[in-house]
Write a protein that holds these residues in place. Structure first.
Motif, PDB file in Angstrom:
ATOM      1  N   ALA A  93       0.702  -1.017  -0.019  1.00 15.01           N
ATOM      2  CA  ALA A  93      -0.182   0.300   0.141  1.00 15.01           C
ATOM      3  C   ALA A  93       0.977   1.284  -0.090  1.00 15.01           C
ATOM      4  CB  ALA A  93      -1.180  -0.041   1.050  1.00 15.01           C
ATOM      5  N   ILE A  94       0.643   2.264  -0.985  1.00 13.30           N
ATOM      6  CA  ILE A  94       1.323   3.565  -0.569  1.00 13.30           C
ATOM      7  C   ILE A  94       0.302   4.558  -0.999  1.00 13.30           C
ATOM      8  CG2 ILE A  94       2.409   4.667  -2.840  1.00 13.30           C
ATOM      9  CD1 ILE A  94       3.948   2.190  -3.461  1.00 13.30           C
ATOM     10  N   SER A  95       0.495   5.785   0.016  1.00 14.18           N
ATOM     11  CA  SER A  95      -0.367   6.624  -0.032  1.00 14.18           C
ATOM     12  C   SER A  95       0.696   7.953  -0.603  1.00 14.18           C
ATOM     13  CB  SER A  95      -1.204   7.062   0.737  1.00 14.18           C
ATOM     14  OG  SER A  95      -0.337   6.630   2.364  1.00 14.18           O
ATOM     15  N   ASP A  96      -0.502   8.725  -1.103  1.00 16.20           N
ATOM     16  CA  ASP A  96       0.349  10.894  -1.484  1.00 16.20           C
ATOM     17  C   ASP A  96       0.445  10.742   0.277  1.00 16.20           C
ATOM     18  OD1 ASP A  96      -2.025  11.261  -0.428  1.00 16.20           O
ATOM     19  OD2 ASP A  96      -2.567  11.731  -2.810  1.00 16.20           O
ATOM     20  N   ALA A  97       1.109  12.018  -0.016  1.00 10.79           N
ATOM     21  CA  ALA A  97       1.518  13.103   1.773  1.00 10.79           C
ATOM     22  C   ALA A  97       0.317  13.585   2.265  1.00 10.79           C
ATOM     23  CB  ALA A  97       2.373  14.602   1.042  1.00 10.79           C
ATOM     24  N   ASP A  98      -0.869  13.428   1.171  1.00 10.82           N
ATOM     25  CA  ASP A  98      -2.535  13.576   2.103  1.00 10.82           C
ATOM     26  C   ASP A  98      -2.851  12.440   2.452  1.00 10.82           C
ATOM     27  OD1 ASP A  98      -2.783  16.972   2.017  1.00 10.82           O
ATOM     28  OD2 ASP A  98      -2.962  16.538  -0.096  1.00 10.82           O
ATOM     29  N   HIS A  99      -1.950  11.108   2.213  1.00 15.33           N
ATOM     30  CA  HIS A  99      -2.648   9.875   2.638  1.00 15.33           C
ATOM     31  C   HIS A  99      -3.812   9.721   2.298  1.00 15.33           C
ATOM     32  CE1 HIS A  99      -0.395  10.413   6.842  1.00 15.33           C
ATOM     33  NE2 HIS A  99      -0.770  11.899   6.783  1.00 15.33           N
ATOM     34  N   GLU A 100      -4.130   9.822   0.088  1.00 13.80           N
ATOM     35  CA  GLU A 100      -4.784   9.202   0.065  1.00 13.80           C
ATOM     36  C   GLU A 100      -3.844   8.523  -0.663  1.00 13.80           C
ATOM     37  OE1 GLU A 100      -8.404   9.881  -0.684  1.00 13.80           O
ATOM     38  OE2 GLU A 100      -8.431  11.595   0.213  1.00 13.80           O
ATOM     39  N   PRO A 101      -4.702   6.751  -0.840  1.00 10.23           N
ATOM     40  CA  PRO A 101      -4.261   6.129  -1.499  1.00 10.23           C
ATOM     41  C   PRO A 101      -4.124   6.067  -2.869  1.00 10.23           C
ATOM     42  CG  PRO A 101      -6.568   5.038  -1.092  1.00 10.23           C
ATOM     43  CD  PRO A 101      -5.959   6.918  -0.957  1.00 10.23           C
ATOM     44  N   LEU A 102      -2.509   5.840  -3.327  1.00  4.37           N
ATOM     45  CA  LEU A 102      -2.179   5.737  -4.816  1.00  4.37           C
ATOM     46  C   LEU A 102      -1.897   4.338  -5.063  1.00  4.37           C
ATOM     47  CD1 LEU A 102       1.432   8.215  -4.376  1.00  4.37           C
ATOM     48  CD2 LEU A 102      -1.161   8.557  -5.564  1.00  4.37           C
ATOM     49  N   ILE A 103      -1.362   3.665  -4.360  1.00  6.80           N
ATOM     50  CA  ILE A 103      -1.846   1.894  -4.381  1.00  6.80           C
ATOM     51  C   ILE A 103      -2.136   1.521  -3.273  1.00  6.80           C
ATOM     52  CG2 ILE A 103      -0.451  -0.036  -4.955  1.00  6.80           C
ATOM     53  CD1 ILE A 103       0.018   1.647  -7.328  1.00  6.80           C
ATOM     54  N   VAL A 104      -3.244   0.202  -3.967  1.00  4.88           N
ATOM     55  CA  VAL A 104      -3.903  -0.639  -2.784  1.00  4.88           C
ATOM     56  C   VAL A 104      -3.098  -1.568  -2.280  1.00  4.88           C
ATOM     57  CG1 VAL A 104      -5.934  -1.815  -2.140  1.00  4.88           C
ATOM     58  CG2 VAL A 104      -6.277   0.696  -2.852  1.00  4.88           C
ATOM     59  N   ASP A 105      -2.835  -2.141  -1.582  1.00  6.77           N
ATOM     60  CA  ASP A 105      -2.375  -3.995  -0.983  1.00  6.77           C
ATOM     61  C   ASP A 105      -3.207  -4.232  -1.406  1.00  6.77           C
ATOM     62  OD1 ASP A 105      -1.665  -6.016   0.482  1.00  6.77           O
ATOM     63  OD2 ASP A 105      -0.270  -4.431   1.168  1.00  6.77           O
ATOM     64  N   TRP A 106      -3.033  -5.507  -2.639  1.00  3.75           N
ATOM     65  CA  TRP A 106      -3.782  -6.706  -3.076  1.00  3.75           C
ATOM     66  C   TRP A 106      -4.498  -7.478  -2.466  1.00  3.75           C
ATOM     67  CZ3 TRP A 106      -3.281 -12.012  -2.129  1.00  3.75           C
ATOM     68  CH2 TRP A 106      -2.116 -12.220  -1.018  1.00  3.75           C
ATOM     69  N   ARG A 107      -4.316  -7.429  -0.098  1.00  5.62           N
ATOM     70  CA  ARG A 107      -4.950  -8.430   0.545  1.00  5.62           C
ATOM     71  C   ARG A 107      -5.477  -7.583   0.980  1.00  5.62           C
ATOM     72  NH1 ARG A 107       0.616  -9.627   2.863  1.00  5.62           N
ATOM     73  NH2 ARG A 107       0.586  -7.371   2.292  1.00  5.62           N
ATOM     74  N   VAL A 207      -7.926 -17.716  -1.086  1.00  4.69           N
ATOM     75  CA  VAL A 207      -6.665 -17.669  -0.032  1.00  4.69           C
ATOM     76  C   VAL A 207      -7.361 -16.677   1.123  1.00  4.69           C
ATOM     77  CG1 VAL A 207      -5.244 -15.168  -0.844  1.00  4.69           C
ATOM     78  CG2 VAL A 207      -5.044 -17.452  -2.020  1.00  4.69           C
ATOM     79  N   ARG A 208      -8.584 -16.315   0.889  1.00  5.29           N
ATOM     80  CA  ARG A 208      -9.044 -15.210   1.443  1.00  5.29           C
ATOM     81  C   ARG A 208     -10.629 -15.339   2.388  1.00  5.29           C
ATOM     82  NH1 ARG A 208      -8.679  -9.724  -0.369  1.00  5.29           N
ATOM     83  NH2 ARG A 208      -8.031  -9.599  -2.345  1.00  5.29           N
ATOM     84  N   ALA A 209     -10.180 -16.962   2.759  1.00 13.63           N
ATOM     85  CA  ALA A 209     -11.089 -17.571   3.692  1.00 13.63           C
ATOM     86  C   ALA A 209     -11.240 -16.853   5.141  1.00 13.63           C
ATOM     87  CB  ALA A 209     -11.165 -19.177   3.059  1.00 13.63           C
ATOM     88  N   PRO A 210     -12.122 -17.783   5.725  1.00 11.08           N
ATOM     89  CA  PRO A 210     -11.408 -17.051   7.171  1.00 11.08           C
ATOM     90  C   PRO A 210     -10.900 -18.234   7.563  1.00 11.08           C
ATOM     91  CG  PRO A 210     -14.153 -17.130   7.100  1.00 11.08           C
ATOM     92  CD  PRO A 210     -13.482 -17.905   5.619  1.00 11.08           C
ATOM     93  N   LEU A 211     -10.432 -16.855   8.705  1.00 10.64           N
ATOM     94  CA  LEU A 211      -8.994 -17.771   9.918  1.00 10.64           C
ATOM     95  C   LEU A 211      -9.351 -19.241  10.146  1.00 10.64           C
ATOM     96  CD1 LEU A 211      -5.994 -17.681  10.520  1.00 10.64           C
ATOM     97  CD2 LEU A 211      -6.944 -16.513  12.437  1.00 10.64           C
ATOM     98  N   PRO A 212     -10.262 -19.217  11.184  1.00  9.32           N
ATOM     99  CA  PRO A 212     -10.381 -20.192  12.230  1.00  9.32           C
ATOM    100  C   PRO A 212     -10.982 -21.509  11.589  1.00  9.32           C
ATOM    101  CG  PRO A 212     -11.751 -18.286  12.726  1.00  9.32           C
ATOM    102  CD  PRO A 212     -11.629 -18.459  11.232  1.00  9.32           C
TER     103      PRO A 212
END
Length: 756
Positions: A93-107, A207-212
């Motif tokens: 995840a990468i955000s700009d100086a104003d904390h607006e997302p530039l890149i969203v983490d794939w997860r 991949v995104r199945a619940p943890l328990p």
């Protein structure tokens, strides 16, 4: 989309990437700024200052690790929502100086539609874009436009050179066809790559199945189940960072070659804090030096062996064969057989590992004898403070009774006269119990009743002393089975011939015994918040019990393929595996149906082998047809003729894969001869145990091939592979499905019937 439109879109995407790269550099600089100033302060200061300094350094370094994507593309895709929002997806995840997302983490949850959306269920998307990257440069893109949810959709855009897939058609309803085909067309490097840019819908569900609980992922060759397992590990660490970072995560694979093959996937996804091990690696103090016959290995892996090991421990918790006299000062104290029976019975009812309960037995014996000493009218001792300690009490040496037991001598042979030593008493009243425990006769009695044991010692005695083995297996194993476990007992410096199948037994014994210290309170087996295990179908019930012991809450991901079960145990149902992993509690089973690796022309032949070995199992369908049919090459005979033919075929395949890899999969006994033949034609094959799979040609024993992949595969002597075990045809099926492109089978003896 016209060429001009495509060029304009590529330029716009490049601007986004450039902004993100600049921000990534700034974020890295901020992370370094956390700790670099304190590094110049030296090691001095108050304890609080040192703690604060350590926290800053650890935090800054951890953040740098999170921001390290290596040589992988920073961004690989984009989604446009119907409301106008545009999100770019990447590895971090990468955000700009104003904390607006530039890149969203794939997860992140917001990225899920990139992997899950279909024309019929667009999940609020109007566009999905796959970016083709050359390092930091955008060189192509592929768009999928979503309609109104009726199933209508369109594709547009351009693909880089070679992305057309040579006319091959991927299975229908698969998102990102061009991106996926492009990824599959790239030559192998000897290291597994992440699939973060090309995860398919059914893979993402796992991949995104619940943890328990226990998640089982069934997937045939090439379905990406290993990659799914690793991406799931990264996803869970992102989504459940707080508990899992503290509790830890364990990833277990089938062999060291496989572990080296996958070792870079999680770091490429920003996760470096995962413990990775094989089953033998979980018990590092034991080094296998021998091998078991199949029937012996199967018996050692049987769940009944857990009862045998428990019986062996219980058999060492013994009642005295006769009364023991303990000389103490002017008195001779007697520990009766009935006393020992009551104490042993009481100790067995207490919780905790065997060695930890030794302290309880000592306390009961010492209290009993001390009370009798105090009650003796013929004994005088000094009361009050300031008295001296025991004089002349010999320190207990090696436990004579324990040695006698290991040698098969019964408790009735313990002679108090041999073990006892006179003690001149000049001692405080409150120190009598500890003094009694230093008398050799008391030590000998305790070592007979409740010896401190190491798991290696327990099993060495168990397998090497027939009377102990008979006692532990009585009523548990069938008549004659116990003789399979017998071997010569090792003594002194003689190394014990441990085998792979012994390791779960040692681990079972350690769980029952605990540390070999009187004060040990638990077995101290490291437990984890989540466990990921690959090729789980090859683990024995005792191996599965090893993993269950290491789970804090039963949260596990088990991936494998019943059709590829080639171990001494070949389960037919996932419920059989779950019974040992989670005690038979409900499991969640997800299946992967598409083989993205192995071309259809190769799978047509491999599926004939599967049909002969496991007709009840359904193979995955191939996602592409492939350009080349498998070759069958007759070497004209075994021995030198076979080796020379393999060298010739391998040289041809290597020439056709100048930037890729060729795997030569052979029966283990043929590895030296094949390696020499390859060297004679100028090919120096890599040893996977030493160098991994990084060389252009690697000779791989068939037992090590599972989970690996190559651009081309040469399978040597299929009939010999098929005949080596009861599941030999399944091993042949595994070998044939390791290729992403070409397959050659070289034989010097007659082929198995199924391939003729």
């Amino acid at each position: 989309m016209t060429n001009a439109d495509t060029a304009r879109d590529i330029a716009a995407e490049q601007e986004v990437i450039d902004r993100a790269l600049a921000r990534l550099d700034a974020m890295r600089a901020s992370a370094r700024a956390l700790y670099e100033p304190v590094l110049d302060q030296g090691a001095g200061g108050t304890p609080q200052a040192k703690t604060e300094r350590d926290i800053l350094v650890r935090t800054g370094l951890a953040r740098l690790v999170e921001l390290d994507v290596g040589d992988a593309p920073l961004c690989f895709g984009r989604i446009d929502r119907t409301g106008g929002d545009v999100l770019h997806l990447g590895r971090v995840a990468i955000s700009d100086a104003d904390h607006e997302p530039l890149i969203v983490d794939w997860r992140a949850p917001a990225a899920e539609p990139f992997y899950r959306a279909t024309p019929r269920h667009p999940m609020g998307l109007s566009l999905r874009r796959h970016l083709e990257m050359d390092g930091c440069r955008v060189v192509g893109l592929q768009d999928e436009h979503f309609g109104d949810g009726s199933g209508a959709a369109g594709a547009s855009g351009t693909a880089g050179a070679g992305d057309e897939g040579d006319g091959e058609v991927l299975a229908p309803n698969t998102a990102g066809r061009v991106a996926l085909l492009s990824a599959m067309a790239r030559p192998r490097t000897g290291q597994m790559r992440d699939i973060v840019a090309t995860i398919q819908r059914e893979q993402d569900e796992a991949v995104r199945a619940p943890l328990p609980g226990l998640l089982v992922v069934q997937g045939g060759p090439g379905t990406g189940k290993t990659a799914v397992a690793l991406h799931r590990a990264a996803y869970l660490l992102y989504t459940h960072r707080f508990p899992l970072e503290r509790q830890g995560m364990l990833v277990v694979g089938p062999n060291p070659v496989f572990m080296r093959y996958i070792e870079h996937v999680l770091p490429s996804l920003g996760e470096n804090g995962v413990t990775m091990a094989t089953i033998p690696g979980l018990v590092p103090r034991i080094r296998p030096r021998s091998t078991d016959a199949d029937d012996v290995a199967r018996l050692k892996g049987d769940a009944r062996m857990s009862v045998v090991v428990a019986n062996a421990v219980r058999d060492r918790e013994r009642v005295l064969g006769k009364n023991v006299r303990v000389p103490f000062g002017a008195a001779v104290l007697t520990l009766t057989r009935q006393d020992s029976a009551r104490i042993v019975s009481s100790a067995r009812r207490r919780r905790g590992p065997h060695n930890a309960r030794r302290r309880y037995v000592e306390e009961r014996v010492a209290t009993l004898l001390a009370d009798r000493y105090r009650a003796s009218s013929s004994v005088r001792f000094r009361l009050g403070a300031g008295g001296g300690r025991t004089r002349g009490a010999p320190e207990p040496g090696p436990a004579a009774a324990g040695r006698a037991y290991a040698a098969g001598v019964s408790g009735s042979d313990i002679d108090a006269g041999e073990l006892a030593g006179a003690v001149d008493v000049d001692i405080e009243d409150n120190e009598i119990e500890e003094a009694i425990l230093r008398v050799p006769a008391a030590v000998g009695a305790l070592d007979h009743m409740w010896p401190l044991l190491a798991p290696e010692e327990l099993l060495n005695d168990l397998f090497g002393v027939p009377v102990l083995l008979e006692s532990a297996t009585r009523g548990v194993l069938k008549p004659g089975e116990s003789t399979l476990l017998q071997r010569t007992r090792c003594s002194g410096a003689q190394p014990i011939p441990w085998t792979i199948a012994d390791i779960p037994l040692v681990d079972e014994a350690y769980a029952l015994l605990g540390r070999r210290r009187r004060s040990a309170s638990s077995a101290h087996v490291r437990q984890y918040g989540h466990i990921v295990v690959d090729e789980v179908q090859d683990l024995s019930p005792m191996g599965l019990r090893m993993l269950a012991r290491r789970s804090l809450s039963g949260s596990m991901t088990a991936v494998g393929d019943l059709a590829q079960a080639t171990g001494t145990w070949a389960p037919s149902r996932w419920e059989d595996i779950a019974h040992h992993l989670n005690g038979g509690r409900p499991l969640r089973l997800l299946e992967l149906h598409i083989n993205y690796r192995t071309p259809g022309k190769v799978m047509d032949m491999a599926n004939r082998v599967l049909a002969a070995s496991a007709p009840h199992l359904v193979p995955p369908r191939a996602g592409r047809e492939g350009a080349d049919a498998p070759r069958i090459v007759d070497a004209g005979g075994p021995g030198p003729a076979l080796a020379a033919c393999v060298a010739e075929v391998t040289a041809t395949e290597a020439a056709m894969q100048p930037a890729g890899t060729v795997g030569v999969i052979v029966p283990a006994e043929l590895v030296p001869a094949i390696a020499r033949a390859l060297a004679s034609v100028g090919i120096e094959p890599a040893d996977p145990e030493v160098h991994g799979l990084g060389g252009p040609v690697t000779v791989v024993p068939v037992a090590t091939a599972k989970g690996l992949e190559f651009d081309a595969v040469v399978v040597v002597e299929p009939a010999q592979i098929a005949a080596q075990s009861l599941d030999g045809l399944r091993a042949l099926y595994v070998a044939m499905t390791r290729t992403t492109g070409r397959l050659a089978l070289v034989h010097g003896t007659a082929l198995p019937d199924v391939l003729r």
